[in-house]
Design an enzyme around this catalytic site. Structure first.
Site, PDB file in Angstrom:
ATOM      1  CB  SER A  71      -0.961  -0.063   1.187  1.00 39.91           C
ATOM      2  OG  SER A  71      -1.992   0.868   1.056  1.00 39.91           O
ATOM      3  CG  ASP A 101      -6.851  -2.142  -3.825  1.00 42.54           C
ATOM      4  OD1 ASP A 101      -7.181  -1.029  -3.376  1.00 42.54           O
ATOM      5  OD2 ASP A 101      -5.687  -2.576  -3.770  1.00 42.54           O
ATOM      6  CG  HIS A 155      -6.058  -1.853  -0.134  1.00 45.49           C
ATOM      7  ND1 HIS A 155      -5.121  -1.627  -1.112  1.00 45.49           N
ATOM      8  CD2 HIS A 155      -5.563  -1.296   0.989  1.00 45.49           C
ATOM      9  CE1 HIS A 155      -4.111  -0.946  -0.598  1.00 45.49           C
ATOM     10  NE2 HIS A 155      -4.355  -0.732   0.673  1.00 45.49           N
TER      11      HIS A 155
END
Ligand SMILES: *[C@@H]1O[C@H](CO)[C@@H](O)[C@H](O)[C@H]1NC(C)=O
Ligand SMILES: *[C@@H]1O[C@H](CO)[C@@H](O)[C@H](O)[C@H]1NC(C)=O
Length: 412
Positions: free
Chosen positions: A192, A352, A382
């Site tokens: 991320s 996501d 995610h």
């Protein structure tokens, strides 16, 4: 604290019933577990909004609870020696395998950057600690988990610069030999926002004329790669998806750059671009860089460029310059800057908001001639890699971890 607990309790009760039934795609496995997990995240987010509204604590301050509840003290075990080091002024949790290497054999190394939208997260969260141990043991590698400073207390470029300092310090021949690391077998990796930092560091090292040791690989797990277009098909399709709804991602982006709420509002409506950043929109044009299958339901229109008063406000401010900075948005570089990058592993998830950031980077790196392994999870969401600890442990997380480690084993 007591008031906080009461508010949390009331919020949980009132929101649970409703949020548990959030529509989550049928094909996502362990769907109920994900709904319940997401209920917690959504309730906390509402509590954080409420807290900021009444002036108790700012939004990210409340959300930081996510980091605190999983915080542990990293300690050595029978396989790995764990120490906390200071690399050029930045704290690093260092994992060294105890397993003996052959006489003159050098080890691999991975610099790992945790996720959390540059605002949350820590190397000391148990899922990151577990992952670092696993990497250390299975790769017989030295793992550096960087405790970079976070926004909103430290806006861009501070988190990025902390990471860059650590990497520059570590990649010195003298330091590498101190840890018995092979200078030819070092990777940078992160999930991320950590994937964002990893991609940015890989690019900047290459540009640094004084840099002798370079990275062998970069492994990016559902990375954030651009702040110019926050309405890509994946942002639209997954705007209410767990664990990262669009609002939260936009919040992370805006807090990374500035605490000015006007910037957040502009980002929400995708009207935050300025004349400088709009010249770079061609690098994040999903109409050109996404496979046809992802276009189907969406028509490309370039994000609007702010005019008038708003333009004046953002044109001169720090967020405006940050917006066009590839150290914040690694997709914003021409192909020539991609060409010599280390080989890449890019993990993306269908459900996501950041799916298209990852896929666009895959397309752009490949067309620049970089070797890329793209692993796309059709039923992935995610943040999944973090869910390895009971009671929020997901089968998907285990599969992702295994495939990711396998790639590093074979490519580092
Ligand atoms: C985006 O790409 C499409 C297709 O390649 C092209 O027609 C369009 O002009 C591009 N727009 C921008 C803003 O780059
Ligand atoms: C995209 O454009 C086509 C053709 O102009 C139109 O029929 C369709 O409704 C548009 N789709 C969306 C989601 O706007």
């Amino acid at each position: 604290m007591r008031l906080g607990s009461i508010i949390l309790f009331v919020a949980l009760c009132s929101f649970s019933a409703y949020y548990v039934y959030e529509p989550i795609p049928e094909e996502i496995e362990e769907r109920w577990k994900l709904m319940l997990t997401n209920t917690f995240f959504r309730s906390l987010s509402h509590l954080a909004d409420f807290s900021e509204l009444v002036g108790l604590k700012d939004y990210m301050g409340v959300m930081y609870v996510i980091t605190l509840i999983e915080n542990i003290v990293p300690v050595s075990d029978e396989h790995v020696t764990v120490t906390v080091e200071n690399f050029d002024g930045v704290e690093v949790v260092l994992y060294q395998p105890k397993q003996q290497s052959g006489a003159a054999e050098l080890r691999r190394a991975v610099v790992y950057l945790h996720g959390g939208g540059w605002c949350l997260g820590s190397s000391r969260m148990s899922p990151y600690d577990l992952l670092a141990r696993k990497l250390a043991i299975e790769l017989n590698a030295v793992i550096l988990s960087v405790e970079y400073r976070l926004a909103p207390a430290h806006h861009f470029p501070v988190p990025y610069e902390d990471v860059y300092r650590v990497v520059k310090h570590f990649l010195q021949i003298g330091v590498l030999s101190q840890f018995s690391v092979d200078p030819g077998r070092i990777a940078v990796s992160g999930d991320s926002a950590g994937g964002n930092l990893a991609a940015a560091v890989s690019q900047q090292l290459l540009k640094d004329p004084a840099q002798q040791v370079q990275l062998k690989a970069q492994a990016l797990i559902y990375p954030v790669l651009q702040a110019l277009d926050l309405n890509t098909p994946s942002y639209q399709q997954n705007q209410d998806m767990p664990i990262l709804p669009r609002t939260l991602m936009v919040r992370f982006w805006s807090e990374y750059f500035t605490s000015d709420k006007a910037f957040f509002r502009a980002m929400m409506t995708n009207t935050h671009n300025n004349p400088e950043s709009s010249g770079l929109l061609k690098f994040v044009n999903w109409s050109a860089f996404l496979p046809e299958t992802y276009h189907k339901k969406y028509n490309y229109s370039a994000p609007a460029v702010v005019q008038g008063e708003a333009e004046q406000e953002f044109k001169t401010g720090a967020p405006s310059r940050s917006l066009a900075d590839p150290r914040a948005s690694p997709l914003l570089v021409p192909d020539t800057a991609l060409r010599s990058l280390p080989k890449a592993y890019i993990l993306t998830c269908e459900y996501d908001v950041l799916r298209d950031d990852g896929i666009m980077y895959v397309t752009r790196l490949r067309s620049a001639g970089v070797e890329v392994t793209h692993e796309h999870y059709d039923t992935g969401f995610h943040g999944a890699l973090m869910f390895t600890v009971w009671p929020t442990d997901f089968l998907l997380a285990r599969r992702m971890t295994d495939n990711y480690v396998k790639w590093l084993k074979e490519n580092l």
